[in-house]
Write an enzyme that holds these catalytic residues in place. Sequence first.
Site, PDB file in Angstrom:
ATOM      1  N   SER A 256       0.630  -1.185  -0.054  1.00  0.00           N
ATOM      2  CA  SER A 256       0.105  -0.108  -0.036  1.00  0.00           C
ATOM      3  C   SER A 256       0.688   1.400   0.535  1.00  0.00           C
ATOM      4  O   SER A 256       2.081   1.341  -0.828  1.00  0.00           O
ATOM      5  CB  SER A 256      -0.866  -0.305   1.272  1.00  0.00           C
ATOM      6  OG  SER A 256      -2.511   0.956   0.860  1.00  0.00           O
ATOM      7  N   HIS A 397      -8.216  -5.611   0.473  1.00  0.00           N
ATOM      8  CA  HIS A 397      -6.292  -4.710   0.634  1.00  0.00           C
ATOM      9  C   HIS A 397      -5.642  -5.298   1.916  1.00  0.00           C
ATOM     10  O   HIS A 397      -6.439  -5.475   2.443  1.00  0.00           O
ATOM     11  CB  HIS A 397      -6.815  -3.217   0.864  1.00  0.00           C
ATOM     12  CG  HIS A 397      -6.006  -2.682   0.307  1.00  0.00           C
ATOM     13  ND1 HIS A 397      -5.262  -1.858  -0.528  1.00  0.00           N
ATOM     14  CD2 HIS A 397      -4.894  -1.606   1.602  1.00  0.00           C
ATOM     15  CE1 HIS A 397      -4.257  -0.926   0.051  1.00  0.00           C
ATOM     16  NE2 HIS A 397      -4.144  -1.360   1.450  1.00  0.00           N
TER      17      HIS A 397
HETATM   18  C1  GCU Z   1      -4.916   3.982   2.384  1.00  0.00           C
HETATM   19  C2  GCU Z   1      -4.716   5.745   0.769  1.00  0.00           C
HETATM   20  C3  GCU Z   1      -4.212   4.424   0.079  1.00  0.00           C
HETATM   21  C4  GCU Z   1      -2.329   3.965   0.681  1.00  0.00           C
HETATM   22  C5  GCU Z   1      -3.838   2.671   1.553  1.00  0.00           C
HETATM   23  C6  GCU Z   1      -2.266   2.294   2.536  1.00  0.00           C
HETATM   24  O1  GCU Z   1      -6.058   3.914   1.399  1.00  0.00           O
HETATM   25  O2  GCU Z   1      -5.810   6.361   0.398  1.00  0.00           O
HETATM   26  O3  GCU Z   1      -3.226   5.781  -1.173  1.00  0.00           O
HETATM   27  O4  GCU Z   1      -1.801   3.119  -0.414  1.00  0.00           O
HETATM   28  O5  GCU Z   1      -3.956   4.447   2.630  1.00  0.00           O
HETATM   29  O6  GCU Z   1      -1.403   2.517   2.597  1.00  0.00           O
HETATM   30  O7  GCU Z   1      -3.043   1.330   2.961  1.00  0.00           O
END
Ligand code: GCU
Length: 417
Positions: A256, A397
Amino acid sequence: MKTYFGLITWLVTICLCAQQNVNYDESKVPAYVLPDLLQANNGEKITSTTQWEKQRRPELLELFASQMYGRTPEGKIDVAYETVTENPNAMNGKATSKQVRFIFSNGNKKIEALLLMYIPNKTKGKVPVFVGYNFKGNHSTTLDTTVLYSPVFHLVKEPDHPDWERGNQTSRWSYDNIINRGYAVATMCYHDIYPDKPELRDHSIVSLFEGYDPENIAPDEWQAIGAWAWGSSRIVDFLETQERIDCDKIAIMGHSRQGKAALWAGAQDERFRIVISNDSGCGGAALFRRKFGETAAIINKNFPHWFCENFRQYNDKEETLPVDQHQLIALIAPRKVYVASAQEDLWADPRGEFLSAYHAGPVYRLYGLTAIESDGMPDLHKPVMGDVGYHIRTGKHDVTEYDWECYLDFADRHFKN
Ligand code: GCU
């Protein structure tokens, strides 16, 4: 408790999306033209790896630094290492663990970070290693009670959040599998390098560098993603002092926001021989021009401390960006790169992540390497593993055991032959 937090996170995401007018409809992706990988700024065609390395690659690095992630300072600060613990019988005797304190200092001020390593005992001699940041402290990646809390724990910990408890992120760190397959692993909490809140910049390593002025930030000055990328290179500096580590076989894995930082680290530091982006999404592997899921405007609003100020001029104007993310991936060539997505992670735009990996192909082909051949996405759980790798799995995710299986297979392919 965990389900409760999962539900809250889900509701918050839904509300944010509703407020921010997020597109999740493939038919509404605008028509776009990607900036050419193999055409230099002066219009010249790039036809050889020498031209790529001497001319085009530096041009692109400059654009990513000045327009997106900010410039990594050229100056150095002192780093001292202190071994805090060393246990040859960790993980029931399978591994040696080490905890090492990094002390960054500019002479007036110090910032500490804590590295946790596991090195397999069964394999003798030097071993390949996975480097990666964790989100909630080294102690959250394992049930091992000797693993210490992050130095900035008190500053960043969300009150009563279960993820911060010991062992609550173990599912993201397949230590058993990594060790059984003969790899070492080195992790640090990303907050140690830049605590992930705009108001905590003074506690970040950025504040140690010459010219740091919290009241006066240059438009191309580095921010958190740049700092995290820099920090992972400092982990490599340390690994170079370790006799059990094979420094020709260093992989970086980032999830992420850390997937974004891993790609930027991999683009700049050629010591990373494999770069893995797990669900990195907007500002990571996903193509900006698709405007699918999270966009530049949204990310700059919600995380004003991640990218340099110049990047804000592309809010809602992604088509005017002089780069797109396939070019970031191409900067890793001829080293190996792997992009992974999750089917339900639409916020990160799985198709956009895949297409970046696909469109990095021309540079890999220039080196005679195997790129992704088709722009049709592979089926779920059917990884593609050339010199550019990709998979999409079911689920949300996250980093899962399945993701690690694929990363280990990819690393075996490139490190063990
Ligand atoms: C949020 C953010 C993302 C990121 C994510 C994370 O959702 O909007 O851009 O990748 O956090 O790091 O878990």
